[in-house]
Scaffold this motif. Structure first.
Motif, PDB file in Angstrom:
ATOM      1  N   CYS A  42      37.484  33.409  33.922  1.00  0.00           N
ATOM      2  CA  CYS A  42      36.355  33.672  34.835  1.00  0.00           C
ATOM      3  C   CYS A  42      36.976  33.851  36.346  1.00  0.00           C
ATOM      4  CB  CYS A  42      35.347  33.167  34.817  1.00  0.00           C
ATOM      5  SG  CYS A  42      34.495  32.832  33.170  1.00  0.00           S
ATOM      6  N   ASP A  43      37.996  34.088  36.667  1.00  0.00           N
ATOM      7  CA  ASP A  43      38.762  34.219  37.997  1.00  0.00           C
ATOM      8  C   ASP A  43      40.065  34.768  38.163  1.00  0.00           C
ATOM      9  OD1 ASP A  43      38.857  34.134  40.850  1.00  0.00           O
ATOM     10  OD2 ASP A  43      38.916  31.797  40.819  1.00  0.00           O
ATOM     11  N   PHE A  44      40.579  35.292  39.047  1.00  0.00           N
ATOM     12  CA  PHE A  44      41.892  35.925  39.425  1.00  0.00           C
ATOM     13  C   PHE A  44      42.009  35.803  40.763  1.00  0.00           C
ATOM     14  CE2 PHE A  44      38.986  39.624  39.402  1.00  0.00           C
ATOM     15  CZ  PHE A  44      39.376  40.053  40.606  1.00  0.00           C
ATOM     16  N   GLY A  45      43.336  35.467  41.137  1.00  0.00           N
ATOM     17  CA  GLY A  45      43.769  35.500  42.565  1.00  0.00           C
ATOM     18  C   GLY A  45      45.252  35.539  42.901  1.00  0.00           C
ATOM     19  N   LEU A  46      45.881  34.772  43.784  1.00  0.00           N
ATOM     20  CA  LEU A  46      47.212  34.691  44.124  1.00  0.00           C
ATOM     21  C   LEU A  46      47.457  33.223  44.876  1.00  0.00           C
ATOM     22  CD1 LEU A  46      47.335  34.987  47.631  1.00  0.00           C
ATOM     23  CD2 LEU A  46      46.724  37.369  46.716  1.00  0.00           C
ATOM     24  N   LEU A  47      48.666  33.118  44.861  1.00  0.00           N
ATOM     25  CA  LEU A  47      49.070  31.744  45.434  1.00  0.00           C
ATOM     26  C   LEU A  47      49.486  31.990  46.970  1.00  0.00           C
ATOM     27  CD1 LEU A  47      51.267  29.639  43.002  1.00  0.00           C
ATOM     28  CD2 LEU A  47      48.765  29.838  43.368  1.00  0.00           C
ATOM     29  N   ALA A  48      48.780  31.388  47.968  1.00  0.00           N
ATOM     30  CA  ALA A  48      49.053  31.648  49.432  1.00  0.00           C
ATOM     31  C   ALA A  48      49.259  30.253  50.070  1.00  0.00           C
ATOM     32  CB  ALA A  48      47.962  32.226  49.986  1.00  0.00           C
ATOM     33  N   THR A  49      49.882  30.179  51.282  1.00  0.00           N
ATOM     34  CA  THR A  49      50.148  28.999  51.925  1.00  0.00           C
ATOM     35  C   THR A  49      48.885  28.338  52.611  1.00  0.00           C
ATOM     36  OG1 THR A  49      52.495  29.979  52.431  1.00  0.00           O
ATOM     37  CG2 THR A  49      51.376  27.890  53.523  1.00  0.00           C
ATOM     38  N   ASP A  50      48.581  27.462  52.304  1.00  0.00           N
ATOM     39  CA  ASP A  50      47.475  26.719  52.880  1.00  0.00           C
ATOM     40  C   ASP A  50      47.743  26.192  54.261  1.00  0.00           C
ATOM     41  OD1 ASP A  50      48.573  24.387  52.311  1.00  0.00           O
ATOM     42  OD2 ASP A  50      47.261  23.601  50.693  1.00  0.00           O
ATOM     43  N   SER A  65      41.212  32.619  45.463  1.00  0.00           N
ATOM     44  CA  SER A  65      40.464  33.534  44.543  1.00  0.00           C
ATOM     45  C   SER A  65      40.436  34.873  45.214  1.00  0.00           C
ATOM     46  CB  SER A  65      39.266  32.780  44.262  1.00  0.00           C
ATOM     47  OG  SER A  65      38.569  33.858  43.292  1.00  0.00           O
ATOM     48  N   LEU A  66      40.649  35.888  44.330  1.00  0.00           N
ATOM     49  CA  LEU A  66      40.264  37.269  44.861  1.00  0.00           C
ATOM     50  C   LEU A  66      39.090  37.681  44.422  1.00  0.00           C
ATOM     51  CD1 LEU A  66      43.882  38.970  44.430  1.00  0.00           C
ATOM     52  CD2 LEU A  66      42.871  38.232  46.530  1.00  0.00           C
ATOM     53  N   ALA A  67      38.563  37.097  43.384  1.00  0.00           N
ATOM     54  CA  ALA A  67      37.338  37.425  42.867  1.00  0.00           C
ATOM     55  C   ALA A  67      36.102  37.085  43.708  1.00  0.00           C
ATOM     56  CB  ALA A  67      36.986  36.802  41.581  1.00  0.00           C
ATOM     57  N   ASP A  68      36.338  35.701  44.095  1.00  0.00           N
ATOM     58  CA  ASP A  68      35.421  35.200  45.304  1.00  0.00           C
ATOM     59  C   ASP A  68      35.182  35.719  46.398  1.00  0.00           C
ATOM     60  OD1 ASP A  68      34.757  32.980  43.441  1.00  0.00           O
ATOM     61  OD2 ASP A  68      35.834  31.568  44.438  1.00  0.00           O
ATOM     62  N   SER A  69      36.205  36.604  46.878  1.00  0.00           N
ATOM     63  CA  SER A  69      36.234  37.196  48.085  1.00  0.00           C
ATOM     64  C   SER A  69      35.605  38.702  48.008  1.00  0.00           C
ATOM     65  CB  SER A  69      37.585  37.469  48.710  1.00  0.00           C
ATOM     66  OG  SER A  69      38.573  38.377  47.871  1.00  0.00           O
TER      67      SER A  69
END
Length: 185
Positions: A47-55, A64-68
C-alpha cells in the motif's frame, strides 16, 4: 559499498560489517527495490511506494511518494515490482502502476488487473490478465506484437537471449518456456 535488502518490516542496510534498519510504514512488507544512476533507492511496499532520502540527522529514511500525491484516488495493495528505466521509475501493483518522473506521478489503470511487470531491454513490459503482454511507450500502455497470446498464460520471467538479439526467453508459471521475437512477435 552498501547493500540493501527488503524484509517484512523495512529495509536493511549492510556495509559489510554492520546492519542498519530503515523502517517503512508499520507492518508493511518491502517487496521491491531498485536504484538509479545517482544511487537513489526506490522502494515498493504494501500500500505504499517511495524512495530513500537523507533526513535531518543525515541518515537515509523512507519517504513515501504515495503520501505526497493524490492518495484518495490510489486504491492499490502490494507494489510487486519497482524498476528504474532511464529517468522514469515504475511502481507496479495489480490494481495499477505508477510512473514517477521529474517529481510527478502518473498512474495507469488496467482494463482488468495487472499480473507482473518486467524490465525488458530497458523498456517497461507488463502482462494484463485476459488481455496479454503490453509495454509502456510514449506515456501509454500498448500491446506488444502478438502479446494477446499470453492473455491467459501467467508470465514469471522475461530474459533477453543475448545482448545482440531481438529474441527473449519468456518463462511462464505453468506452460513452460517460449521464445518471443520482438520484431516478428
Amino acid at each position: 559499498g552498501l547493500m540493501y535488502f527488503g524484509n517484512s518490516n523495512g529495509i536493511l542496510e549492510f556495509d559489510g560489517r554492520t546492519w542498519r534498519f530503515i523502517p517503512v510504514k508499520t507492518g508493511a512488507y518491502v517487496t521491491s527495490l531498485d536504484c538509479d544512476k545517482t544511487g537513489t533507492i526506490y522502494v515498493g511496499t504494501q500500500c505504499d511506494f517511495g524512495l530513500l532520502a537523507t533526513d535531518s540527522s543525515g541518515k537515509l529514511a523512507f519517504k513515501s511518494l504515495a503520501d505526497s500525491s493524490d492518495k484518495q484516488n490510489y486504491s492499490f495493495n502490494v507494489v510487486w515490482k519497482t524498476f528504474v528505466i532511464d529517468a522514469k521509475v515504475f511502481f507496479q501493483s495489480e490494481e495499477m502502476f505508477f510512473v514517477y518522473e521529474n517529481g510527478k506521478i502518473k498512474k495507469i489503470k488496467p482494463e482488468t488487473t495487472f499480473h507482473l511487470a518486467f524490465k525488458v531491454n530497458n523498456e517497461f513490459w507488463i502482462r494484463q490478465r485476459h488481455i496479454g503482454l503490453m509495454k509502456y511507450e510514449a506515456g501509454n500502455l500498448v500491446p506488444v506484437k502478438n502479446g494477446d497470446f499470453f492473455k491467459e498464460i501467467g508470465i514469471c520471467g522475461i530474459t533477453l537471449r543475448d545482448k545482440n538479439s531481438s529474441e527473449f526467453l519468456i518463462t511462464t508459471i505453468d506452460q513452460g518456456f517460449y521464445i518471443y521475437n520482438s520484431i516478428s512477435g
